[in-house]
Design an enzyme around this catalytic site. Structure first.
Site, PDB file in Angstrom:
ATOM      1  N   ASN A   9       0.887  -1.347   0.165  1.00 60.49           N
ATOM      2  CA  ASN A   9      -0.021   0.027   0.172  1.00 60.49           C
ATOM      3  C   ASN A   9       0.887   1.171   0.009  1.00 60.49           C
ATOM      4  O   ASN A   9       1.346   1.664   1.020  1.00 60.49           O
ATOM      5  CB  ASN A   9      -0.997  -0.093   1.352  1.00 60.49           C
ATOM      6  CG  ASN A   9      -1.621   1.214   1.476  1.00 60.49           C
ATOM      7  OD1 ASN A   9      -1.820   2.050   0.354  1.00 60.49           O
ATOM      8  ND2 ASN A   9      -2.462   1.340   2.380  1.00 60.49           N
ATOM      9  N   TRP A  10       1.079   1.908  -1.160  1.00 63.18           N
ATOM     10  CA  TRP A  10       1.933   2.929  -1.340  1.00 63.18           C
ATOM     11  C   TRP A  10       1.451   4.246  -0.631  1.00 63.18           C
ATOM     12  O   TRP A  10       2.143   5.212  -0.555  1.00 63.18           O
ATOM     13  CB  TRP A  10       2.017   3.224  -2.769  1.00 63.18           C
ATOM     14  CG  TRP A  10       2.905   2.259  -3.193  1.00 63.18           C
ATOM     15  CD1 TRP A  10       3.329   0.984  -2.931  1.00 63.18           C
ATOM     16  CD2 TRP A  10       3.430   2.144  -4.678  1.00 63.18           C
ATOM     17  NE1 TRP A  10       4.014  -0.031  -4.066  1.00 63.18           N
ATOM     18  CE2 TRP A  10       3.990   0.959  -5.306  1.00 63.18           C
ATOM     19  CE3 TRP A  10       3.467   3.217  -6.023  1.00 63.18           C
ATOM     20  CZ2 TRP A  10       4.502   0.566  -6.443  1.00 63.18           C
ATOM     21  CZ3 TRP A  10       3.957   2.808  -6.901  1.00 63.18           C
ATOM     22  CH2 TRP A  10       4.489   1.551  -7.341  1.00 63.18           C
ATOM     23  N   LYS A  11       0.188   4.347  -0.205  1.00 67.64           N
ATOM     24  CA  LYS A  11      -0.456   5.386   0.292  1.00 67.64           C
ATOM     25  C   LYS A  11      -0.094   6.635  -0.493  1.00 67.64           C
ATOM     26  O   LYS A  11      -0.122   6.423  -1.699  1.00 67.64           O
ATOM     27  CB  LYS A  11      -0.050   5.545   1.992  1.00 67.64           C
ATOM     28  CG  LYS A  11      -0.149   4.374   2.563  1.00 67.64           C
ATOM     29  CD  LYS A  11       0.007   4.469   4.265  1.00 67.64           C
ATOM     30  CE  LYS A  11      -0.327   3.082   4.933  1.00 67.64           C
ATOM     31  NZ  LYS A  11      -0.059   3.131   6.206  1.00 67.64           N
ATOM     32  N   HIS A  98      -9.590   0.865   5.437  1.00 74.45           N
ATOM     33  CA  HIS A  98      -8.148   1.218   5.969  1.00 74.45           C
ATOM     34  C   HIS A  98      -8.415   2.058   7.146  1.00 74.45           C
ATOM     35  O   HIS A  98      -9.098   3.046   7.157  1.00 74.45           O
ATOM     36  CB  HIS A  98      -7.123   1.626   5.226  1.00 74.45           C
ATOM     37  CG  HIS A  98      -5.821   1.847   5.450  1.00 74.45           C
ATOM     38  ND1 HIS A  98      -5.214   3.061   6.491  1.00 74.45           N
ATOM     39  CD2 HIS A  98      -4.702   0.845   5.356  1.00 74.45           C
ATOM     40  CE1 HIS A  98      -4.181   2.170   6.809  1.00 74.45           C
ATOM     41  NE2 HIS A  98      -3.675   1.379   5.960  1.00 74.45           N
ATOM     42  N   GLU A 100      -6.793   4.574   8.150  1.00 74.58           N
ATOM     43  CA  GLU A 100      -6.510   5.916   7.784  1.00 74.58           C
ATOM     44  C   GLU A 100      -7.848   6.634   7.134  1.00 74.58           C
ATOM     45  O   GLU A 100      -8.065   7.632   7.214  1.00 74.58           O
ATOM     46  CB  GLU A 100      -5.556   6.056   6.851  1.00 74.58           C
ATOM     47  CG  GLU A 100      -4.103   5.882   7.613  1.00 74.58           C
ATOM     48  CD  GLU A 100      -2.840   5.162   6.854  1.00 74.58           C
ATOM     49  OE1 GLU A 100      -2.863   5.381   5.494  1.00 74.58           O
ATOM     50  OE2 GLU A 100      -1.915   4.789   7.431  1.00 74.58           O
ATOM     51  N   GLU A 170      -4.798  -4.899  10.677  1.00 71.28           N
ATOM     52  CA  GLU A 170      -3.963  -4.132  10.986  1.00 71.28           C
ATOM     53  C   GLU A 170      -3.831  -3.176  12.172  1.00 71.28           C
ATOM     54  O   GLU A 170      -4.691  -2.143  12.367  1.00 71.28           O
ATOM     55  CB  GLU A 170      -3.828  -2.876   9.663  1.00 71.28           C
ATOM     56  CG  GLU A 170      -3.541  -3.535   8.362  1.00 71.28           C
ATOM     57  CD  GLU A 170      -2.984  -2.712   7.385  1.00 71.28           C
ATOM     58  OE1 GLU A 170      -2.152  -2.758   6.632  1.00 71.28           O
ATOM     59  OE2 GLU A 170      -3.736  -1.372   7.190  1.00 71.28           O
ATOM     60  N   GLY A 176       2.943   2.094  10.748  1.00 66.86           N
ATOM     61  CA  GLY A 176       3.961   3.448  10.749  1.00 66.86           C
ATOM     62  C   GLY A 176       4.821   3.696  11.845  1.00 66.86           C
ATOM     63  O   GLY A 176       5.250   4.683  12.138  1.00 66.86           O
ATOM     64  N   SER A 216       3.937  -2.030  10.242  1.00 63.53           N
ATOM     65  CA  SER A 216       5.669  -2.089  10.665  1.00 63.53           C
ATOM     66  C   SER A 216       6.000  -3.668  10.124  1.00 63.53           C
ATOM     67  O   SER A 216       6.973  -4.113  10.891  1.00 63.53           O
ATOM     68  CB  SER A 216       5.743  -1.706  11.986  1.00 63.53           C
ATOM     69  OG  SER A 216       5.545  -0.353  12.438  1.00 63.53           O
ATOM     70  N   GLY A 237       3.283  -1.175   4.390  1.00 62.72           N
ATOM     71  CA  GLY A 237       2.968   0.141   3.903  1.00 62.72           C
ATOM     72  C   GLY A 237       4.433   0.570   3.571  1.00 62.72           C
ATOM     73  O   GLY A 237       5.047   0.544   2.530  1.00 62.72           O
ATOM     74  N   GLY A 238       5.436   1.180   4.515  1.00 64.71           N
ATOM     75  CA  GLY A 238       6.611   1.925   4.493  1.00 64.71           C
ATOM     76  C   GLY A 238       7.681   1.320   3.475  1.00 64.71           C
ATOM     77  O   GLY A 238       8.136   1.735   2.524  1.00 64.71           O
TER      78      GLY A 238
END
Ligand code: 13P
Length: 253
Positions: A9-11, A98, A100, A170, A176, A216, A237-238
């Site tokens: 997920n590149w956000k 998600h 967010e 998640e 993150g 993470s 993510g990251g």
């Protein structure tokens, strides 16, 4: 059969050029280094979907996801993107629910249910996210919290519709933050999720549902997380923004 899946997920990251370079690197590494038993998914921002999709077309392991979808089919919904539009540019998966989006865009359980329906109607596989905030875990209410999230959005689906759904756990405190869930915490929640699903749908569908862990996840902890019996992969993510890290996570099965 339960699919093993690693999704990135590149956000809201990268320019168009950077997105194309990143996906080319991932595509090449996956071709060279990954055996055929894993589904790799990349979820770039909306404007990059078509360009990124073109670069992954020749690679059977690579799949394209959107990060969001409208619950509406078409019409006067400024700024929204429908499932039909996503389908028409080759999108195969979509992230729904998600944390967010729940938090910053106030997406509630009913809206998420409508988004699930909209995606499934277009043959797009939803990756439905759930997960508790830290205060719920600290108060030992994390199972009930996640159970309610599942029930409130998924339970209205038919068995046939649910067959298409991937679930991602998640925990918000792990997203993150560099603080991942332990493999034991992930396994017990994934087993709980599968049990809840088996109450809502038929047991075989629940058994076959891929449940991904996100929060993470990195090349250092993926192997242990993915070795748990109910952890069928990851939503990253990251670490999905770095081709080497993402590929190493894919190779952690
Ligand atoms: P991080 O891997 O950066 O913690 O993000 C997880 C996530 O939110 C994926 O959807």
């Amino acid at each position: 059969m339960r699919k093993r899946i690693v999704a990135g997920n590149w956000k809201m990251n990268k320019t168009y050029e950077e997105a194309l370079s990143l996906v080319s690197e991932i595509d090449n590494m996956v071709k060279d280094e990954v055996n055929g038993d894993v589904t790799v998914i990349v979820a770039p921002p909306f404007p990059f979907l078509q360009g990124v999709g073109k670069l992954t077309q020749g690679n059977d392991l690579m799949h394209l996801a959107a990060q969001n979808v409208s619950e509406h089919e078409s019409g006067a919904f400024t700024g929204e993107v429908s499932a039909g539009m996503l389908k028409s540019v080759g999108v195969q998966y979509v992230i729904i629910g998600h944390s967010e989006r729940r938090m910053y865009h106030h997406e509630d359980a009913q809206t998420l249910y409508k988004k699930l329906k909209a995606a499934i109607a277009q043959g797009i596989t939803p990756i439905f996210c759930c997960g508790e905030p830290l205060d719920e875990r600290d108060a030992d209410r994390h199972f009930d919290y996640v159970g309610k999230q599942l029930h409130d959005s998924l339970s209205y689906l038919s068995n046939e519709e649910f067959d298409k759904v991937v679930v991602a756990y998640e925990p918000i405190w792990a997203i993150g933050t560099g603080r991942t869930a332990s493999s034991q915490q992930a396994q017990e929640m994934h087993a709980y999720i599968r049990e809840q699903l088996s109450r809502m749908f038929d047991a075989e569908a629940a058994f076959n549902c891929s449940i991904l862990y996100g929060g993470s996840c990195n090349p250092g902890n993926a192997k242990e997380l993915f070795s748990q019996p109910d952890v069928d992969g990851g939503l990253i993510g990251g670490a999905s923004l770095k081709s080497r890290d993402f590929t190493d996570i894919i190779k952690s099965f």
